[in-house]
Design a protein around this motif. Structure first.
Motif, PDB file in Angstrom:
ATOM      1  N   ARG A   1       2.056  -6.820  -1.256  1.00  0.00           N
ATOM      2  CA  ARG A   1       2.491  -5.739  -0.355  1.00  0.00           C
ATOM      3  C   ARG A   1       1.308  -4.828  -0.014  1.00  0.00           C
ATOM      4  NH1 ARG A   1       5.776  -6.211  -4.322  1.00  0.00           N
ATOM      5  NH2 ARG A   1       7.916  -6.912  -4.148  1.00  0.00           N
ATOM      6  N   ALA A   2       0.211  -5.448   0.355  1.00  0.00           N
ATOM      7  CA  ALA A   2      -1.036  -4.722   0.601  1.00  0.00           C
ATOM      8  C   ALA A   2      -0.921  -3.796   1.807  1.00  0.00           C
ATOM      9  CB  ALA A   2      -2.177  -5.714   0.815  1.00  0.00           C
ATOM     10  N   LEU A   3      -1.453  -2.615   1.648  1.00  0.00           N
ATOM     11  CA  LEU A   3      -1.502  -1.616   2.700  1.00  0.00           C
ATOM     12  C   LEU A   3      -2.870  -0.942   2.604  1.00  0.00           C
ATOM     13  CD1 LEU A   3      -0.064  -0.049   4.958  1.00  0.00           C
ATOM     14  CD2 LEU A   3       0.788   1.497   3.185  1.00  0.00           C
ATOM     15  N   PRO A   4      -3.850  -1.425   3.370  1.00  0.00           N
ATOM     16  CA  PRO A   4      -5.221  -0.903   3.232  1.00  0.00           C
ATOM     17  C   PRO A   4      -5.323   0.609   3.453  1.00  0.00           C
ATOM     18  CG  PRO A   4      -5.186  -2.889   4.557  1.00  0.00           C
ATOM     19  CD  PRO A   4      -3.755  -2.480   4.373  1.00  0.00           C
ATOM     20  N   GLN A   5      -6.076   1.239   2.556  1.00  0.00           N
ATOM     21  CA  GLN A   5      -6.328   2.670   2.607  1.00  0.00           C
ATOM     22  C   GLN A   5      -7.771   2.913   2.180  1.00  0.00           C
ATOM     23  OE1 GLN A   5      -3.693   5.220   3.083  1.00  0.00           O
ATOM     24  NE2 GLN A   5      -2.709   3.394   3.904  1.00  0.00           N
ATOM     25  N   LEU A   6      -8.412   3.903   2.762  1.00  0.00           N
ATOM     26  CA  LEU A   6      -9.743   4.296   2.316  1.00  0.00           C
ATOM     27  C   LEU A   6      -9.620   5.066   1.003  1.00  0.00           C
ATOM     28  CD1 LEU A   6     -11.484   5.411   5.600  1.00  0.00           C
ATOM     29  CD2 LEU A   6     -12.225   3.597   4.064  1.00  0.00           C
TER      30      LEU A   6
ATOM     31  N   ALA B   1      -6.201  -1.699  -1.122  1.00  0.00           N
ATOM     32  CA  ALA B   1      -4.996  -2.082  -0.392  1.00  0.00           C
ATOM     33  C   ALA B   1      -3.772  -2.077  -1.291  1.00  0.00           C
ATOM     34  CB  ALA B   1      -5.191  -3.453   0.250  1.00  0.00           C
ATOM     35  N   THR B   2      -3.978  -1.708  -2.535  1.00  0.00           N
ATOM     36  CA  THR B   2      -2.879  -1.550  -3.478  1.00  0.00           C
ATOM     37  C   THR B   2      -3.142  -0.283  -4.283  1.00  0.00           C
ATOM     38  OG1 THR B   2      -4.042  -2.935  -5.090  1.00  0.00           O
ATOM     39  CG2 THR B   2      -2.382  -4.027  -3.740  1.00  0.00           C
ATOM     40  N   PRO B   3      -2.105   0.345  -4.790  1.00  0.00           N
ATOM     41  CA  PRO B   3      -2.329   1.535  -5.619  1.00  0.00           C
ATOM     42  C   PRO B   3      -2.964   1.168  -6.958  1.00  0.00           C
ATOM     43  CG  PRO B   3       0.031   1.091  -5.357  1.00  0.00           C
ATOM     44  CD  PRO B   3      -0.701   0.082  -4.550  1.00  0.00           C
TER      45      PRO B   3
ATOM     46  N   GLY C   1      -6.324  -9.739  -6.744  1.00  0.00           N
ATOM     47  CA  GLY C   1      -6.083 -10.674  -5.649  1.00  0.00           C
ATOM     48  C   GLY C   1      -6.278 -10.029  -4.299  1.00  0.00           C
ATOM     49  N   THR C   2      -5.800  -8.808  -4.160  1.00  0.00           N
ATOM     50  CA  THR C   2      -5.941  -8.095  -2.894  1.00  0.00           C
ATOM     51  C   THR C   2      -7.402  -7.803  -2.596  1.00  0.00           C
ATOM     52  OG1 THR C   2      -3.741  -7.147  -3.117  1.00  0.00           O
ATOM     53  CG2 THR C   2      -5.256  -6.029  -1.624  1.00  0.00           C
TER      54      THR C   2
ATOM     55  N   ALA D   1      -8.903 -11.044  -1.579  1.00  0.00           N
ATOM     56  CA  ALA D   1      -8.388 -11.442  -0.265  1.00  0.00           C
ATOM     57  C   ALA D   1      -9.017 -10.608   0.850  1.00  0.00           C
ATOM     58  CB  ALA D   1      -6.863 -11.312  -0.240  1.00  0.00           C
ATOM     59  N   MET D   2      -9.176  -9.312   0.624  1.00  0.00           N
ATOM     60  CA  MET D   2      -9.799  -8.456   1.636  1.00  0.00           C
ATOM     61  C   MET D   2     -11.251  -8.880   1.885  1.00  0.00           C
ATOM     62  SD  MET D   2      -7.485  -6.353   2.737  1.00  0.00           S
ATOM     63  CE  MET D   2      -8.418  -5.054   3.519  1.00  0.00           C
ATOM     64  N   ALA D   3     -11.950  -9.273   0.842  1.00  0.00           N
ATOM     65  CA  ALA D   3     -13.319  -9.758   1.014  1.00  0.00           C
ATOM     66  C   ALA D   3     -13.312 -11.077   1.793  1.00  0.00           C
ATOM     67  CB  ALA D   3     -13.993  -9.937  -0.341  1.00  0.00           C
TER      68      ALA D   3
END
Length: 182
Positions: free
Chosen positions: A87-92, A104-106, A116-117, A120-122
């Motif tokens: 349930r990734a939600l990218p945030q700075l 992207a995860t808390p 994993g996130t 995956a983002m990389a």
């Protein structure tokens, strides 16, 4: 610079995670070894320190290892699945000694979801940049470790897990010497 600094850090951690099972050797044999790996790689956030968490990281490792040498289409599908599952939600984010980067995860999300996130983002950057050929397997005949080639001339062939490059070059030298061609 080929990728953003946080992408390169995540890719190196991804290589190191995959290589914890390289050449038939398991180096994440228990929770203590996982803790050392996470500390070495600088993973932040919550940790359970449980066998279940260790097993989830090993499952993730298998997923990511399969993506390492996958074609672009398969890698994209795998990356999307990892991001969906977490349930990734990218945030700075900016914390500890790190400047602005993406989370992207808390920080309290399960460890395997966070790892994993991040991987995956990389891989998103790798796929979008059409740079999948920088993700390789060691060229040594007796090694199956992952190799990340960030060199300018795309020349990195051997892993960082041992002395594969040296061993291969010495063997080639000895073979040339024995054949009289040197």
């Amino acid at each position: 610079m080929l990728f953003a600094p946080d992408t390169e850090v995540a890719l190196r951690s991804l290589v190191n995670l995959i290589n914890t099972a390289a050449n038939g050797t398991e180096s994440l044999t228990g929770v203590a070894e996982l803790r050392v790996f996470l500390d070495t790689e600088g993973f932040t956030g919550s940790r359970e320190g449980s066998e279940a968490e260790l097993l989830s990281v090993k499952r993730l490792r298998s997923q990511l290892a399969a993506l390492w040498t996958a074609n672009e289409e398969t890698a994209a599908k795998g990356v999307n699945q990892i991001l969906t599952d977490a349930r990734a939600l990218p945030q700075l984010a900016k914390h500890d000694h790190l400047d602005w980067h993406l989370h992207a995860t808390p920080q309290d999300a399960p460890l395997a979801d966070r790892m994993g996130t991040e991987a995956a983002m990389a891989l998103v950057d790798v796929i979008r940049s059409k740079e999948m050929d920088r993700l390789r397997v060691c060229a040594a005949d007796d090694c199956d470790a992952a190799v990340l080639d960030l060199s300018r001339n795309r020349s990195k062939l051997y892993c960082d897990t041992g002395n594969c490059a040296n061993r291969t070059h010495v063997a080639a030298y000895r073979a040339r010497k024995a054949s009289g061609s040197e």
